[in-house]
Write a protein that holds these residues in place. Structure first.
Motif, PDB file in Angstrom:
ATOM      1  N   THR A  42       0.833  -1.203   0.000  1.00 59.81           N
ATOM      2  CA  THR A  42       0.000   0.000   0.000  1.00 59.81           C
ATOM      3  C   THR A  42       0.870   1.256   0.000  1.00 59.81           C
ATOM      4  N   CYS A  46       0.999   4.044  -3.192  1.00 58.76           N
ATOM      5  CA  CYS A  46       0.746   5.482  -3.032  1.00 58.76           C
ATOM      6  C   CYS A  46       1.980   6.305  -3.409  1.00 58.76           C
ATOM      7  N   ASP A  52      -4.446   3.290 -10.725  1.00 59.22           N
ATOM      8  CA  ASP A  52      -5.458   3.413  -9.679  1.00 59.22           C
ATOM      9  C   ASP A  52      -6.127   2.101  -9.305  1.00 59.22           C
ATOM     10  N   TYR A  55      -4.945   0.174  -5.937  1.00 57.00           N
ATOM     11  CA  TYR A  55      -5.386   0.710  -4.636  1.00 57.00           C
ATOM     12  C   TYR A  55      -6.158   1.995  -4.923  1.00 57.00           C
ATOM     13  N   LEU A  59     -12.942   5.836  -1.740  1.00 58.45           N
ATOM     14  CA  LEU A  59     -12.908   5.297  -0.380  1.00 58.45           C
ATOM     15  C   LEU A  59     -13.711   4.008  -0.238  1.00 58.45           C
ATOM     16  N   ARG A  62     -11.594   1.268  -1.591  1.00 61.85           N
ATOM     17  CA  ARG A  62     -10.538   0.933  -0.633  1.00 61.85           C
ATOM     18  C   ARG A  62     -11.098   0.152   0.555  1.00 61.85           C
ATOM     19  N   ILE A  65     -11.262  -3.401  -0.307  1.00 67.77           N
ATOM     20  CA  ILE A  65      -9.926  -4.004  -0.286  1.00 67.77           C
ATOM     21  C   ILE A  65      -9.497  -4.273   1.151  1.00 67.77           C
ATOM     22  N   HIS A  66      -9.707  -3.302   2.030  1.00 63.90           N
ATOM     23  CA  HIS A  66      -9.294  -3.478   3.427  1.00 63.90           C
ATOM     24  C   HIS A  66     -10.142  -4.541   4.123  1.00 63.90           C
ATOM     25  N   THR A 133      -6.944  -5.763  -7.918  1.00 59.73           N
ATOM     26  CA  THR A 133      -6.444  -4.878  -6.864  1.00 59.73           C
ATOM     27  C   THR A 133      -5.393  -5.609  -6.034  1.00 59.73           C
TER      28      THR A 133
END
Length: 214
Positions: A42, A46, A52, A55, A59, A62, A65-66, A133
């Motif tokens: 991660t 960044c 893109d 990641y 929001l 994301r 993904i989290h 991702t």
């Protein structure tokens, strides 16, 4: 457990995100922590402004993904690497994993595969949506471990097998071979007795890892 990236995509993720060769060695990969791997990926995504889709800035994307990465740390990491320890790494230390632990691990793997297919993949192309991702990358790197020691993870799991194929196709054959070559030849190396013997200082940590297999 052990444990790198893409296709029309390969330039989308800089080579600097690839794990170094020595880190991909199965004996080294067996000691790499899940949190460390996720944090590195991660951070680099960044820092180097990779494509893109790896990641996404969105929001909600994301969050998906989290959600997967949290579940991955609890249910995939430490589970899918066990067959590698059973088949290759434990024997290098002169120990053997009890059969009841092996059976429990098989049950845990089957349950996790069902969750991967039903909860995260569903009818999507990839685990967190319609684009590949970091979630897919982390899953691939864990699933390759039991595959490398002969587990047929995809028997009767057509959706999961198709996902696996899509991720590998996206990454490209050359990159997959570079990243996975060392672990996919580990049984051949074992048969030839060409696997490196762990250094003495590695034994205590390896034995602790074996003892922690539930």
């Amino acid at each position: 457990g052990p444990g790198a990236l893409p296709g029309p995509a390969v330039p989308a993720l800089p080579r600097r995100l690839h794990l170094r060769q020595e880190e991909r060695h199965p004996l080294r990969a067996a000691h790499r922590g899940a949190a460390q791997s996720v944090a590195i990926l991660t951070y680099l995504s960044c820092k180097y402004q990779t494509a893109d889709h790896w990641y996404p800035p969105d929001l909600q994307a994301r969050a998906r993904i989290h959600e997967y990465l949290g579940w991955h740390a609890d249910c995939i990491r430490g589970t899918f690497g066990v067959p590698l320890w059973v088949r290759v790494l434990a024997p290098l230390t002169g120990t053997q994993v009890p059969e009841e632990k092996v059976e429990r691990n098989r049950t845990a793997i089957d349950w996790a595969l069902q969750q991967l297919e039903d909860k995260f993949l569903g009818d999507r192309a990839f685990l967190a949506g319609q684009q590949v991702t970091l979630a897919d990358l982390m899953a691939l790197e864990e699933l390759i471990q039991p595959v490398a020691v002969g587990y047929d993870l995809f028997e009767g799991r057509q959706r999961l097998a198709a996902w696996y194929g899509r991720v590998e196709a996206f990454l490209g054959a050359e990159l997959c071979q570079e990243a996975h070559g060392p672990i996919l030849t580990i049984l051949e190396e074992e048969a030839k007795k060409t696997l490196p013997v762990p250094p003495p200082h590695a034994y205590p940590g390896m034995l602790r890892r074996i003892a922690r297999i539930p």
